[in-house]
Design an enzyme around this catalytic site. Structure first.
Site, mmCIF file in Angstrom:
data_model
loop_
_atom_site.group_PDB
_atom_site.id
_atom_site.type_symbol
_atom_site.label_atom_id
_atom_site.label_comp_id
_atom_site.label_asym_id
_atom_site.label_seq_id
_atom_site.Cartn_x
_atom_site.Cartn_y
_atom_site.Cartn_z
ATOM 1 N N HIS A 1 0.867 -1.188 0.000
ATOM 2 C CA HIS A 1 0.000 0.000 0.000
ATOM 3 C C HIS A 1 0.894 1.225 0.000
ATOM 4 C CE1 HIS A 1 -2.870 2.949 1.619
ATOM 5 N NE2 HIS A 1 -3.851 2.108 1.285
ATOM 6 N N ASP B 1 3.024 -4.123 8.047
ATOM 7 C CA ASP B 1 1.767 -3.401 7.872
ATOM 8 C C ASP B 1 0.644 -4.410 8.072
ATOM 9 O OD1 ASP B 1 -0.544 -2.233 6.951
ATOM 10 O OD2 ASP B 1 0.237 -1.681 4.983
ATOM 11 N N GLN C 1 -4.622 -5.017 7.029
ATOM 12 C CA GLN C 1 -5.567 -5.965 6.450
ATOM 13 C C GLN C 1 -5.528 -7.329 7.133
ATOM 14 O OE1 GLN C 1 -7.827 -5.175 4.274
ATOM 15 N NE2 GLN C 1 -7.083 -3.134 3.732
ATOM 16 N N LYS D 1 -10.656 -0.412 10.363
ATOM 17 C CA LYS D 1 -10.820 -1.615 9.541
ATOM 18 C C LYS D 1 -11.238 -2.831 10.377
ATOM 19 C CE LYS D 1 -7.392 -0.095 6.125
ATOM 20 N NZ LYS D 1 -8.299 0.260 5.008
ATOM 21 N N CYS E 1 -4.758 2.477 -3.792
ATOM 22 C CA CYS E 1 -3.506 2.983 -3.197
ATOM 23 C C CYS E 1 -2.348 2.013 -3.427
ATOM 24 C CB CYS E 1 -3.683 3.270 -1.710
ATOM 25 S SG CYS E 1 -4.874 4.573 -1.353
#
Length: 406
Positions: A121, A198, A201, A224, A361
């Site tokens: 991302h 990261d 997700q 999220k 993104c």
């Protein structure tokens, strides 16, 4: 396993859109909020609203207890060794930028290597581009396999003894690829590198144990995972955070101030300058409790069932390109042949089905896929088989419409 039946917990999902019941398939962008989270935030503002850490009055103490209690909840949720290793941020983006700014100033030198992947991302790409420009470090990228996964060979060929830091997504927001973080971290440490993950997700969809992964930094967002916007988390090992300097200066993060110099509070507060995101932390704590009450394993299994079912239905449609590996996390990125994904998403929206369309993104990954944009349907705990059926029916309508046009 019995599918989850929790849609009634989410007030927003009771509405109609364009005269159709809402089918929300954009949770990878932001998840909806259960009533439990909305109530927690409302209760804080109604009864406990005060600034934290400084006031000795009752409201100030209640707000402080709520804020620091949320920190302990996050610590336990991701199995961090210490609550002081949990830093509240505005989201994943700010969390990554803190490391990119503070860690790089202390430890990145000209000629050092920073390793990423083409699936990152922009939030986990642009900060490292700036670090490279600022320090003279070199960016390297682990090449992807044809299905959008990472091979052990490619990892070991890219990470070398010159690598200072590896920054990698746990789950791709486009491909759904679940990267082998533990194996990557183990090898990176053997090469003397630190690892930032990261987890935006991943944390909403699967159980994450930062000690088992042994990563040095882990970043994720509240919005999220059924929490409010504007709150996120940076986990970092104390051995690194203690050596890093703050990146924002002002109230809350100081120990002692003179006219020409100042000293900082200990972890984690030295990284939380200004009035912190108190209501956001309260909402995040409620979201974690909600997810844990259901069970992350059940959520993972439910999403896999929906994704597998949707994949089977999509493969029966002609003229649909699907991107990413067979084993994936809770989303499907696709295109209708000869149809721009924005047009696909517009037709689906006319049937009350919300999907994402664009480059997500991830413009370098779009280039790797040889497309300018894609559509994406992402599933979460509140979605149902009926939602998937409505999605597929909408796609069939889109195919008929654009087939007539072309």
């Amino acid at each position: 396993m019995t599918p989850l039946d929790v849609k009634q917990d989410f007030p927003i999902l009771t509405q109609t859109v364009n005269n159709h019941p809402l089918v929300y398939l954009d949770s990878a962008a932001t998840a909806q909020k259960p009533q439990m989270v909305i109530d927690a935030i409302e209760t804080y503002y109604k009864y406990d609203n005060a600034n934290v850490h400084r006031g000795v009055h009752t409201l100030g103490q209640r707000a402080t207890d709520a804020y620091e209690g949320a920190r302990e909840t996050v610590q336990q949720f991701i199995n961090a060794p210490h609550s002081k290793e949990i830093i509240f941020t505005r989201g994943t983006t700010q969390a990554i930028n803190i490391v990119a700014r503070s860690y790089s100033e202390k430890f990145i030198q000209p000629g050092d290597e920073i390793v990423l992947t083409p699936m990152e991302h922009h939030s986990n790409l642009l900060p490292w581009q700036q670090v490279a420009k600022r320090t003279g470090a070199l960016l390297k990228f682990i090449p992807l396999e044809k299905d959008g996964t990472l091979s052990e060979t490619a990892v070991k060929q890219t990470i070398t003894d010159k690598t200072k830091l590896v920054a990698i997504t746990h789950v791709s927001n486009v491909l759904g690829t679940i990267n082998p973080i533990k194996e990557i971290t183990t090898y990176a440490h053997e090469m003397g590198a630190v690892v930032l993950v990261d987890g935006a997700q991943a944390v909403p969809h699967m159980k994450v144990d930062v000690q088992a992964l042994d990563c040095d930094f882990y970043a994720f967002s509240g919005h999220k995972m059924c929490g409010p916007t504007g709150i996120g988390v940076l986990y970092g090992k104390k051995q690194w955070l203690n050596q890093m300097d703050p990146v924002e200066y002002g109230g809350e993060m100081i120990d002692f101030v003179e006219l020409t110099d100042a000293t900082w509070k200990e972890l984690p507060w030295k990284f939380e300058g200004g009035t912190p995101i108190i209501a956001g932390a309260v909402g995040l704590q409620a979201a974690i409790k909600y997810l844990e009450n259901i069970g992350l394993d059940k959520i993972t299994a439910h999403e896999k069932m929906l994704t597998d079912y949707a994949m089977e239905q999509l493969k029966q449609l002609d003229g649909v390109d699907i991107y990413g590996p067979t084993e994936r996390c809770g989303l499907i990125t696709f295109n209708l042949k000869d149809v721009h994904p924005h047009d696909t998403a517009t037709v689906l929206d006319s049937y009350g089905v919300a999907v994402r369309a664009g480059h997500h993104c991830c413009q370098p990954l779009m280039k790797w896929l040889n497309v300018t944009a894609t559509a994406r349907a992402s599933f979460y705990l509140y979605n149902t088989i009926e939602d998937v059926d409505r999605f597929i029916d909408g796609l069939k309508q889109a195919k008929e419409f654009f087939g007539d046009v072309f």
